[in-house]
Design a protein around this motif. Structure first.
Motif, PDB file in Angstrom:
ATOM      1  N   UNK A  77     -18.859 -18.934 -28.270  1.00  0.00           N
ATOM      2  CA  UNK A  77     -17.480 -19.763 -27.554  1.00  0.00           C
ATOM      3  C   UNK A  77     -16.810 -20.563 -28.798  1.00  0.00           C
ATOM      4  N   UNK A  78     -14.985 -20.971 -28.373  1.00  0.00           N
ATOM      5  CA  UNK A  78     -14.737 -22.371 -28.649  1.00  0.00           C
ATOM      6  C   UNK A  78     -14.484 -22.983 -27.581  1.00  0.00           C
ATOM      7  N   UNK A  79     -14.603 -24.470 -27.507  1.00  0.00           N
ATOM      8  CA  UNK A  79     -14.264 -25.726 -27.241  1.00  0.00           C
ATOM      9  C   UNK A  79     -13.141 -25.277 -28.149  1.00  0.00           C
ATOM     10  N   UNK A  80     -12.396 -26.434 -27.230  1.00  0.00           N
ATOM     11  CA  UNK A  80     -10.657 -26.434 -27.312  1.00  0.00           C
ATOM     12  C   UNK A  80     -10.065 -27.907 -26.847  1.00  0.00           C
ATOM     13  N   UNK A  81      -9.098 -28.832 -27.844  1.00  0.00           N
ATOM     14  CA  UNK A  81      -8.843 -29.706 -26.676  1.00  0.00           C
ATOM     15  C   UNK A  81      -7.276 -29.548 -27.017  1.00  0.00           C
ATOM     16  N   UNK A 133       0.381 -25.105 -25.085  1.00  0.00           N
ATOM     17  CA  UNK A 133      -0.353 -25.230 -26.776  1.00  0.00           C
ATOM     18  C   UNK A 133      -1.753 -24.687 -26.440  1.00  0.00           C
ATOM     19  N   UNK A 134      -2.002 -24.570 -24.838  1.00  0.00           N
ATOM     20  CA  UNK A 134      -3.297 -23.903 -24.943  1.00  0.00           C
ATOM     21  C   UNK A 134      -3.304 -21.682 -24.877  1.00  0.00           C
ATOM     22  N   UNK A 135      -1.834 -21.420 -24.332  1.00  0.00           N
ATOM     23  CA  UNK A 135      -1.825 -20.109 -24.704  1.00  0.00           C
ATOM     24  C   UNK A 135      -1.840 -20.068 -25.819  1.00  0.00           C
ATOM     25  N   UNK A 136      -0.940 -20.562 -26.856  1.00  0.00           N
ATOM     26  CA  UNK A 136      -0.596 -20.355 -27.623  1.00  0.00           C
ATOM     27  C   UNK A 136      -2.076 -20.130 -28.805  1.00  0.00           C
ATOM     28  N   UNK A 137      -2.824 -21.128 -28.291  1.00  0.00           N
ATOM     29  CA  UNK A 137      -4.490 -21.357 -29.602  1.00  0.00           C
ATOM     30  C   UNK A 137      -4.951 -20.088 -28.960  1.00  0.00           C
ATOM     31  N   UNK A 138      -5.032 -19.706 -27.876  1.00  0.00           N
ATOM     32  CA  UNK A 138      -5.598 -18.490 -26.887  1.00  0.00           C
ATOM     33  C   UNK A 138      -5.544 -17.325 -28.100  1.00  0.00           C
ATOM     34  N   UNK A 139      -4.138 -17.249 -27.942  1.00  0.00           N
ATOM     35  CA  UNK A 139      -3.576 -15.803 -28.819  1.00  0.00           C
ATOM     36  C   UNK A 139      -4.051 -15.806 -29.991  1.00  0.00           C
ATOM     37  N   UNK A 155     -12.867 -22.192 -23.958  1.00  0.00           N
ATOM     38  CA  UNK A 155     -13.109 -22.845 -22.989  1.00  0.00           C
ATOM     39  C   UNK A 155     -12.913 -24.159 -23.604  1.00  0.00           C
ATOM     40  N   UNK A 156     -11.382 -24.775 -23.104  1.00  0.00           N
ATOM     41  CA  UNK A 156     -10.916 -26.203 -23.326  1.00  0.00           C
ATOM     42  C   UNK A 156     -11.433 -26.972 -22.670  1.00  0.00           C
ATOM     43  N   UNK A 200      -5.277 -26.524 -11.356  1.00  0.00           N
ATOM     44  CA  UNK A 200      -4.481 -26.772 -12.946  1.00  0.00           C
ATOM     45  C   UNK A 200      -5.413 -25.607 -13.237  1.00  0.00           C
ATOM     46  N   UNK A 201      -6.962 -25.838 -12.707  1.00  0.00           N
ATOM     47  CA  UNK A 201      -8.129 -24.678 -13.570  1.00  0.00           C
ATOM     48  C   UNK A 201      -7.471 -23.429 -13.387  1.00  0.00           C
ATOM     49  N   UNK A 202      -6.454 -22.720 -12.304  1.00  0.00           N
ATOM     50  CA  UNK A 202      -6.196 -21.298 -11.876  1.00  0.00           C
ATOM     51  C   UNK A 202      -5.465 -21.399 -12.861  1.00  0.00           C
ATOM     52  N   UNK A 203      -4.286 -21.838 -13.055  1.00  0.00           N
ATOM     53  CA  UNK A 203      -3.399 -22.155 -13.685  1.00  0.00           C
ATOM     54  C   UNK A 203      -3.272 -21.269 -15.101  1.00  0.00           C
ATOM     55  N   UNK A 204      -4.363 -22.488 -15.626  1.00  0.00           N
ATOM     56  CA  UNK A 204      -4.604 -21.736 -17.045  1.00  0.00           C
ATOM     57  C   UNK A 204      -5.457 -20.437 -17.364  1.00  0.00           C
ATOM     58  N   UNK A 205      -6.517 -20.527 -16.431  1.00  0.00           N
ATOM     59  CA  UNK A 205      -7.777 -18.992 -16.392  1.00  0.00           C
ATOM     60  C   UNK A 205      -6.794 -17.744 -15.720  1.00  0.00           C
ATOM     61  N   UNK A 206      -5.716 -18.189 -15.051  1.00  0.00           N
ATOM     62  CA  UNK A 206      -4.928 -16.509 -15.065  1.00  0.00           C
ATOM     63  C   UNK A 206      -3.890 -16.198 -15.576  1.00  0.00           C
ATOM     64  N   UNK A 207      -3.566 -17.380 -16.777  1.00  0.00           N
ATOM     65  CA  UNK A 207      -2.173 -17.270 -17.087  1.00  0.00           C
ATOM     66  C   UNK A 207      -2.594 -16.937 -18.742  1.00  0.00           C
ATOM     67  N   UNK A 208      -3.781 -17.399 -19.779  1.00  0.00           N
ATOM     68  CA  UNK A 208      -4.182 -16.541 -21.302  1.00  0.00           C
ATOM     69  C   UNK A 208      -4.280 -17.889 -21.675  1.00  0.00           C
ATOM     70  N   UNK A 209      -5.007 -18.788 -21.052  1.00  0.00           N
ATOM     71  CA  UNK A 209      -5.185 -20.019 -21.802  1.00  0.00           C
ATOM     72  C   UNK A 209      -6.613 -20.181 -21.992  1.00  0.00           C
ATOM     73  N   UNK A 210      -7.430 -20.046 -21.138  1.00  0.00           N
ATOM     74  CA  UNK A 210      -8.437 -19.877 -20.351  1.00  0.00           C
ATOM     75  C   UNK A 210      -9.378 -19.266 -20.504  1.00  0.00           C
TER      76      UNK A 210
END
Length: 451
Positions: A238-242, A248-254, A273-274, A379-389
């Motif tokens: 698991x990696x905690x991210x900011x 930015x979150x999607x780029x980091x995830x990939x 896990x941002x 907001x959480x759902x958007x990140x979770x369902x779009x390759x960010x978290x």
């Protein structure tokens, strides 16, 4: 096929993540060393079906030389995390415990033993947050003349983690017979000495405690620098991210998941896990009022001190609060990955000094979301369902108040959407996170030879 579920951790910062949280009536002002407070918080997180609770830690006082700021901040006295989690394991049944420990200032044998013990005490709910320690003011606590540079710290960290994992494999899972009738306690053929000789460590082993219930406690990491991402891709589960924006979150995830193949690992073996710091109101106006109330508690000296990792204290004292800080063409050399994120944020938003420290006051540059339970879930759902978290590290601004609000208001909304569990799936942290239990390196080697 069952729907993919969001993973949730509670990132616990004593009175809360907002820099002025200890002054808020919804906080427990003495929480850093108040065991009853932590019992309440852990049990609340478990009631909310969180996977884990996490505390950050540093082997030294975070002091930047500003006495006015120091006397006004509430983060100078707090528990050592492994000790704390051992106590909380006795009053919980399901929640996992993530404890920070430094590969720069700890010993691998002692650390392996501590975390194996915690995993046994908690019946399989321990996790180690691997840090190299970015703070440069702790080396004197360990008799060192200077803080090692990042390249050396990360090189040491890779070797450190490998040694610890090897020590956790000191005994095979079935080594202990404990046959009272025959008088045979264990099988010495299933005991393994590590005999590690490397650049930074010489560790003979074996460990003097049986293999942890999870095989290995879950490995967590939190760096977003190049070295940090490589360490996570090689070792972390698991990696905690900011990050503060979806892009930015999607780029980091990939990026971080794309690095795993060269280490023989699959993307699903690492959960991203941002951090999210939710300020929750039953209406948007109520949420905004709560945020304004918290921001109003920030003393300017404390606010400026939040910038001390990015600008020297002497320089900060010359800043005008309602004017922009000097924009660096690029981040100064030698600063940590979090500082890069913050400076880029300041440049992008064109914040004044006051606006920047007010933003950082909420969660030190992590994602702050102010709104209703539905807004926060959106907001959480958007990140979770779009390759960010794969889930989130929830950072309550005020404790215990904000965590109670999240459990009572946001968790049911996530459950209604089918995004979050309604009951724990397993007994161990690994099982609840959907992570595999690692085979012993010695068992795996024997199986390969037999094949």
């Amino acid at each position: 096929m069952s729907q993919r579920k969001m993973r949730l951790g509670a990132f616990i910062m004593a009175t809360g993540h907002h820099v002025a949280a200890w002054r808020h009536p919804g906080s427990q002002a003495d929480s850093g060393t108040n065991i009853d407070h932590y019992i309440e918080v852990a049990q609340t997180a478990e009631r909310g079906l969180f996977d884990q609770v996490f505390v950050a830690d540093s082997p030294g006082l975070q002091y930047k030389g500003d006495d006015e700021a120091l006397r006004r901040q509430g983060r100078v006295s707090y528990f050592e995390p492994v000790t704390l989690w051992a106590a909380l394991a006795a009053v919980t049944k399901h929640i996992g415990f993530v404890a920070t420990a430094s590969t720069t200032y700890e010993d691998p044998y002692l650390l392996a033993r501590k975390f194996a013990s915690l995993d046994h005490i908690s019946k399989g709910r321990a996790a180690w947050n691997v840090v190299t320690t970015s703070a440069d003011n702790v080396h004197g606590n360990f008799g060192l003349e200077a803080h090692p540079d990042p390249a050396v710290r990360y090189e040491r960290a890779h070797e450190f983690v490998d040694v610890v994992k090897g020590l956790w494999d000191s005994y095979d899972d079935d080594a202990f017979l404990r046959d009272q009738a025959s008088g045979v306690y264990f099988d010495p053929q299933k005991l393994h000495a590590l005999n590690h000789v490397g650049k930074h460590f010489r560790v003979k082993g074996p460990l003097n405690i049986g293999r942890p219930p999870q095989g290995h406690p879950v490995i967590v990491q939190a760096g977003s620098s190049e070295d940090g991402k490589e360490l996570a891709a090689a070792t972390a589960e698991a990696i905690f991210a900011a990050w503060t924006s979806l892009g930015e979150a999607q780029a980091f995830y990939r990026d971080v998941k794309g690095r795993m193949a060269k280490y023989g690992r699959r993307p699903e073996q690492l959960l991203v896990l941002p951090g999210i710091s939710p300020v929750i109101g039953r209406t948007e106006d109520e949420a905004k009022a709560k945020w304004a109330e918290l921001q109003g508690l920030i003393h300017p000296a404390v606010g400026l001190n939040t910038l001390a990792s990015f600008w020297p204290i002497a320089e900060l004292r010359r800043f005008e609060l309602d004017a922009p800080p000097p924009w660096y063409p690029e981040p100064p050399k030698g600063i940590n990955s979090r500082a890069h994120v913050v400076i880029e944020l300041a440049r992008r938003e064109k914040f004044t000094v006051r606006q920047l420290y007010e933003y950082l006051a909420g969660a030190r540059g992590h994602w702050v979301v102010v709104g209703t339970p539905q807004t926060i879930a959106d907001r959480m759902q958007e990140w979770f369902e779009n390759g960010a978290a794969d889930g989130f590290n929830v950072m309550p601004p005020v404790l215990p108040q904000s965590l109670n609000e999240f459990v009572e208001l946001v968790v049911p909304e996530l459950q209604r959407r089918g995004l979050f569990r309604t009951a724990y799936e397993g007994r161990t942290l690994r099982e609840n996170l959907g992570l595999e239990r690692p085979a012993s390196r010695y068992t795996a080697s024997a199986q390969e030879l037999a094949a």
